[in-house]
Design an enzyme around this catalytic site. Structure first.
Site, PDB file in Angstrom:
ATOM      1  CG  HIS A  24      -0.753   6.138  -1.749  1.00 31.25           C
ATOM      2  ND1 HIS A  24      -1.350   4.252  -1.464  1.00 31.25           N
ATOM      3  CD2 HIS A  24      -1.494   6.503  -1.921  1.00 31.25           C
ATOM      4  CE1 HIS A  24      -2.547   4.557  -1.840  1.00 31.25           C
ATOM      5  NE2 HIS A  24      -2.855   5.320  -1.573  1.00 31.25           N
ATOM      6  CE1 TYR A  43      -6.358  11.384   1.316  1.00 28.16           C
ATOM      7  CE2 TYR A  43      -7.150  12.027  -1.087  1.00 28.16           C
ATOM      8  CZ  TYR A  43      -6.952  11.401   0.456  1.00 28.16           C
ATOM      9  OH  TYR A  43      -8.062  10.191  -0.052  1.00 28.16           O
ATOM     10  CD1 TRP A  90      -6.905   4.902  -6.510  1.00 27.33           C
ATOM     11  CD2 TRP A  90      -5.091   4.771  -7.617  1.00 27.33           C
ATOM     12  NE1 TRP A  90      -5.356   5.264  -4.902  1.00 27.33           N
ATOM     13  CE2 TRP A  90      -4.108   5.246  -5.495  1.00 27.33           C
ATOM     14  CE3 TRP A  90      -3.002   4.770  -7.880  1.00 27.33           C
ATOM     15  CZ2 TRP A  90      -2.631   4.401  -5.460  1.00 27.33           C
ATOM     16  CZ3 TRP A  90      -1.862   4.780  -7.244  1.00 27.33           C
ATOM     17  CH2 TRP A  90      -2.154   5.140  -6.217  1.00 27.33           C
ATOM     18  CD1 TRP A  91     -10.942   4.214  -5.675  1.00 26.66           C
ATOM     19  CD2 TRP A  91     -12.623   4.282  -6.340  1.00 26.66           C
ATOM     20  NE1 TRP A  91     -11.901   5.344  -5.699  1.00 26.66           N
ATOM     21  CE2 TRP A  91     -12.889   5.546  -5.698  1.00 26.66           C
ATOM     22  CE3 TRP A  91     -13.789   3.994  -6.882  1.00 26.66           C
ATOM     23  CZ2 TRP A  91     -13.773   6.804  -5.799  1.00 26.66           C
ATOM     24  CZ3 TRP A  91     -14.978   4.578  -6.966  1.00 26.66           C
ATOM     25  CH2 TRP A  91     -15.146   6.138  -6.234  1.00 26.66           C
ATOM     26  CE1 TYR A 133      -4.502   2.336   0.698  1.00 29.36           C
ATOM     27  CE2 TYR A 133      -1.883   3.360   1.764  1.00 29.36           C
ATOM     28  CZ  TYR A 133      -3.476   3.153   1.122  1.00 29.36           C
ATOM     29  OH  TYR A 133      -4.632   4.514   1.594  1.00 29.36           O
TER      30      TYR A 133
END
Length: 104
Positions: free
Chosen positions: A22, A41, A76-77, A18
């Site tokens: 990113h 963010y 992306w999802w 994960y």
């Protein structure tokens, strides 16, 4: 500026993957976020529980909600789905948090 915070959850064993996905996020996704009023963010990981805490500052709820309709966001999802709890449309399952205190 609107401040939002929410929780997400990783499937066990996906913390490193994960984080790698990113760093960096896709340039097209970054551009989409910025053009839709996202100014800050951050996502934080609780390594003991696999929980993610996200904090975002946005210009408007309408622009924020429009991100979900973009091709790059949907892609992306799909890319992140194997790593975390998701909804039927592959969006991350989130728990919204209510702000109870803020100091400027």
């Amino acid at each position: 500026m609107i401040r939002k915070a929410f929780l997400m959850k990783l499937h066990h064993g996906n913390q490193e993957e994960y984080q790698q996905r990113h760093n960096p996020i896709w340039k097209a996704l970054e551009d989409t976020l910025k053009t839709h009023g996202v100014n800050h963010y951050s996502i934080f990981l609780n390594r003991q529980t696999d929980e993610l805490f996200a904090y975002v500052e946005i210009e408007s709820e309408q622009l924020w909600n429009q991100i979900a309709d973009t091709e790059v966001c949907r892609h992306w999802w799909d890319y992140m789905k194997p790593l975390m709890l998701t909804n039927p449309d592959n969006s991350p399952f989130t728990i919204a948090l209510d702000e109870v205190f803020h100091l400027d």
